[in-house]
Motif scaffolding. Structure first.
Motif, PDB file in Angstrom:
ATOM      1  N   SER A   1     -68.696 -38.443 -61.135  1.00  0.00           N
ATOM      2  CA  SER A   1     -68.211 -39.188 -59.979  1.00  0.00           C
ATOM      3  C   SER A   1     -67.795 -40.575 -60.421  1.00  0.00           C
ATOM      4  O   SER A   1     -68.148 -41.031 -61.517  1.00  0.00           O
ATOM      5  CB  SER A   1     -69.288 -39.273 -58.898  1.00  0.00           C
ATOM      6  N   GLY A   2     -67.047 -41.224 -59.575  1.00  0.00           N
ATOM      7  CA  GLY A   2     -66.599 -42.579 -59.866  1.00  0.00           C
ATOM      8  C   GLY A   2     -65.909 -43.193 -58.668  1.00  0.00           C
ATOM      9  O   GLY A   2     -65.569 -42.503 -57.706  1.00  0.00           O
ATOM     10  N   TRP A   3     -65.715 -44.495 -58.756  1.00  0.00           N
ATOM     11  CA  TRP A   3     -65.027 -45.250 -57.700  1.00  0.00           C
ATOM     12  C   TRP A   3     -63.529 -45.078 -57.865  1.00  0.00           C
ATOM     13  O   TRP A   3     -63.008 -45.236 -58.972  1.00  0.00           O
ATOM     14  CB  TRP A   3     -65.382 -46.730 -57.798  1.00  0.00           C
ATOM     15  N   LEU A   4     -62.827 -44.775 -56.789  1.00  0.00           N
ATOM     16  CA  LEU A   4     -61.370 -44.669 -56.836  1.00  0.00           C
ATOM     17  C   LEU A   4     -60.798 -46.079 -56.952  1.00  0.00           C
ATOM     18  O   LEU A   4     -60.890 -46.873 -56.017  1.00  0.00           O
ATOM     19  CB  LEU A   4     -60.836 -43.976 -55.576  1.00  0.00           C
ATOM     20  N   VAL A   5     -60.255 -46.411 -58.117  1.00  0.00           N
ATOM     21  CA  VAL A   5     -59.775 -47.766 -58.358  1.00  0.00           C
ATOM     22  C   VAL A   5     -58.248 -47.868 -58.395  1.00  0.00           C
ATOM     23  O   VAL A   5     -57.702 -48.967 -58.298  1.00  0.00           O
ATOM     24  CB  VAL A   5     -60.366 -48.366 -59.654  1.00  0.00           C
ATOM     25  N   ARG A   6     -57.581 -46.716 -58.515  1.00  0.00           N
ATOM     26  CA  ARG A   6     -56.122 -46.775 -58.604  1.00  0.00           C
ATOM     27  C   ARG A   6     -55.502 -45.427 -58.296  1.00  0.00           C
ATOM     28  O   ARG A   6     -56.033 -44.389 -58.684  1.00  0.00           O
ATOM     29  CB  ARG A   6     -55.726 -47.199 -60.017  1.00  0.00           C
ATOM     30  N   CYS A   7     -54.373 -45.468 -57.613  1.00  0.00           N
ATOM     31  CA  CYS A   7     -53.538 -44.291 -57.397  1.00  0.00           C
ATOM     32  C   CYS A   7     -52.159 -44.634 -57.941  1.00  0.00           C
ATOM     33  O   CYS A   7     -51.496 -45.537 -57.438  1.00  0.00           O
ATOM     34  CB  CYS A   7     -53.446 -43.937 -55.909  1.00  0.00           C
ATOM     35  N   THR A   8     -51.758 -43.935 -58.984  1.00  0.00           N
ATOM     36  CA  THR A   8     -50.489 -44.211 -59.647  1.00  0.00           C
ATOM     37  C   THR A   8     -49.478 -43.150 -59.251  1.00  0.00           C
ATOM     38  O   THR A   8     -49.706 -41.960 -59.496  1.00  0.00           O
ATOM     39  CB  THR A   8     -50.668 -44.205 -61.180  1.00  0.00           C
ATOM     40  N   PRO A   9     -48.370 -43.554 -58.639  1.00  0.00           N
ATOM     41  CA  PRO A   9     -47.371 -42.556 -58.237  1.00  0.00           C
ATOM     42  C   PRO A   9     -46.610 -42.005 -59.435  1.00  0.00           C
ATOM     43  O   PRO A   9     -46.530 -42.666 -60.477  1.00  0.00           O
ATOM     44  CB  PRO A   9     -46.445 -43.346 -57.317  1.00  0.00           C
TER      45      PRO A   9
ATOM     46  N   GLY B   1     -47.876 -55.710 -61.661  1.00  0.00           N
ATOM     47  CA  GLY B   1     -46.516 -55.364 -61.264  1.00  0.00           C
ATOM     48  C   GLY B   1     -46.496 -54.848 -59.846  1.00  0.00           C
ATOM     49  O   GLY B   1     -46.963 -55.506 -58.923  1.00  0.00           O
ATOM     50  N   ALA B   2     -45.965 -53.645 -59.663  1.00  0.00           N
ATOM     51  CA  ALA B   2     -45.868 -53.055 -58.325  1.00  0.00           C
ATOM     52  C   ALA B   2     -47.167 -52.379 -57.897  1.00  0.00           C
ATOM     53  O   ALA B   2     -47.275 -51.909 -56.774  1.00  0.00           O
ATOM     54  CB  ALA B   2     -44.732 -52.043 -58.295  1.00  0.00           C
ATOM     55  N   HIS B   3     -48.146 -52.317 -58.784  1.00  0.00           N
ATOM     56  CA  HIS B   3     -49.391 -51.620 -58.494  1.00  0.00           C
ATOM     57  C   HIS B   3     -50.567 -52.590 -58.541  1.00  0.00           C
ATOM     58  O   HIS B   3     -50.493 -53.653 -59.136  1.00  0.00           O
ATOM     59  CB  HIS B   3     -49.627 -50.491 -59.505  1.00  0.00           C
TER      60      HIS B   3
ATOM     61  N   ILE C   1     -57.364 -63.401 -62.774  1.00  0.00           N
ATOM     62  CA  ILE C   1     -56.218 -64.007 -62.090  1.00  0.00           C
ATOM     63  C   ILE C   1     -55.418 -62.916 -61.380  1.00  0.00           C
ATOM     64  O   ILE C   1     -55.681 -61.722 -61.560  1.00  0.00           O
ATOM     65  CB  ILE C   1     -55.332 -64.785 -63.085  1.00  0.00           C
ATOM     66  N   ASN C   2     -54.433 -63.323 -60.605  1.00  0.00           N
ATOM     67  CA  ASN C   2     -53.599 -62.397 -59.823  1.00  0.00           C
ATOM     68  C   ASN C   2     -54.460 -61.502 -58.928  1.00  0.00           C
ATOM     69  O   ASN C   2     -54.280 -60.288 -58.885  1.00  0.00           O
ATOM     70  CB  ASN C   2     -52.709 -61.539 -60.719  1.00  0.00           C
ATOM     71  N   ILE C   3     -55.390 -62.122 -58.229  1.00  0.00           N
ATOM     72  CA  ILE C   3     -56.355 -61.395 -57.405  1.00  0.00           C
ATOM     73  C   ILE C   3     -55.928 -61.420 -55.943  1.00  0.00           C
ATOM     74  O   ILE C   3     -55.426 -62.426 -55.445  1.00  0.00           O
ATOM     75  CB  ILE C   3     -57.762 -62.032 -57.540  1.00  0.00           C
TER      76      ILE C   3
END
Length: 157
Positions: free
Chosen positions: A42-50, A110-112, A135-137
Motif C-alpha cells: 500500500s501507499g499514498w497516492l502522490v501523483r497521477c501522470t497522464p 511543470g504541468a504536473h 520551493i514551488n509549493i
C-alpha cells in the motif's frame, strides 16, 4: 478495482492498497517474499501522470504511490516511490480517503504536481513547508465540498 479506476476516481492523498493474485510465500523464502512484496502493499497516492505522446515517442500514464510515511528528504521520498502504469494487471483498493481539514502540500513540476505531505491542518502544513525548505509549493485544503462531490459523482469507495 483497476489502476485506471484509481487514476480516474481516487483523490491525491488517498491510501491505496495493491495486490496480485500470488499467495504470500513463507518468511523463510526471502527472495520469493521480496518479489511478492513488490506486487502487494500500500501507499499514498502522490501523483497521477497522464499518457503523453508525440510523433516520435509515447509514454503510458501511471499512478505513483509512496509507501510508508511522508518524509522531508525529497531524495529519499523519490527513491521510495513506486509507479504503476495504467495497464497494470494488479488489483487496487482505496483504503483511506483524505478527510475535510487535511491539507495537501503539493510541489509543482511543470504541468504536473506531486504530493509531498498530507498535513492534518493548515498550521501543520505551513510548519512542514517551512522546515522542509521545498520551493514551488501549493497548499490545497481538503474541503467538505470535495468529499460531497466524490460521493455524488460516484468516486467515493
Amino acid at each position: 478495482m483497476s489502476v485506471m479506476t484509481i487514476y480516474e476516481r481516487a483523490p491525491i492523498g488517498a491510501m491505496i492498497a495493491f495486490r496480485n493474485s500470488v499467495p504470500r510465500p513463507s518468511e523463510e523464502d526471502a527472495d520469493a517474499l521480496a518479489a511478492w512484496k513488490k506486487g502487494n502493499g500500500s501507499g499514498w497516492l502522490v501523483r497521477c501522470t497522464p499518457p503523453r505522446s508525440s510523433i516520435i515517442w509515447s509514454v503510458a500514464g501511471a499512478i505513483t504511490l509512496l509507501p510508508g510515511a511522508f518524509q522531508m528528504d525529497l531524495d529519499a521520498a523519490i527513491a521510495a516511490r513506486q509507479a504503476f502504469p495504467l495497464d497494470s494487471d494488479l488489483s487496487f483498493e482505496v483504503v483511506r480517503r483524505p478527510v475535510a481539514g487535511e491539507v495537501r502540500v503539493l510541489q509543482e513540476y511543470g504541468a504536473h504536481s506531486i504530493l509531498l505531505y498530507l498535513a492534518p491542518s493548515m498550521v501543520d502544513a505551513r510548519r512542514w513547508v517551512e522546515e522542509s525548505g521545498h520551493i514551488n509549493i501549493r497548499l490545497e485544503e481538503v474541503c467538505v465540498e470535495e468529499i460531497c462531490a466524490d460521493v455524488i459523482e460516484g468516486r467515493a469507495a
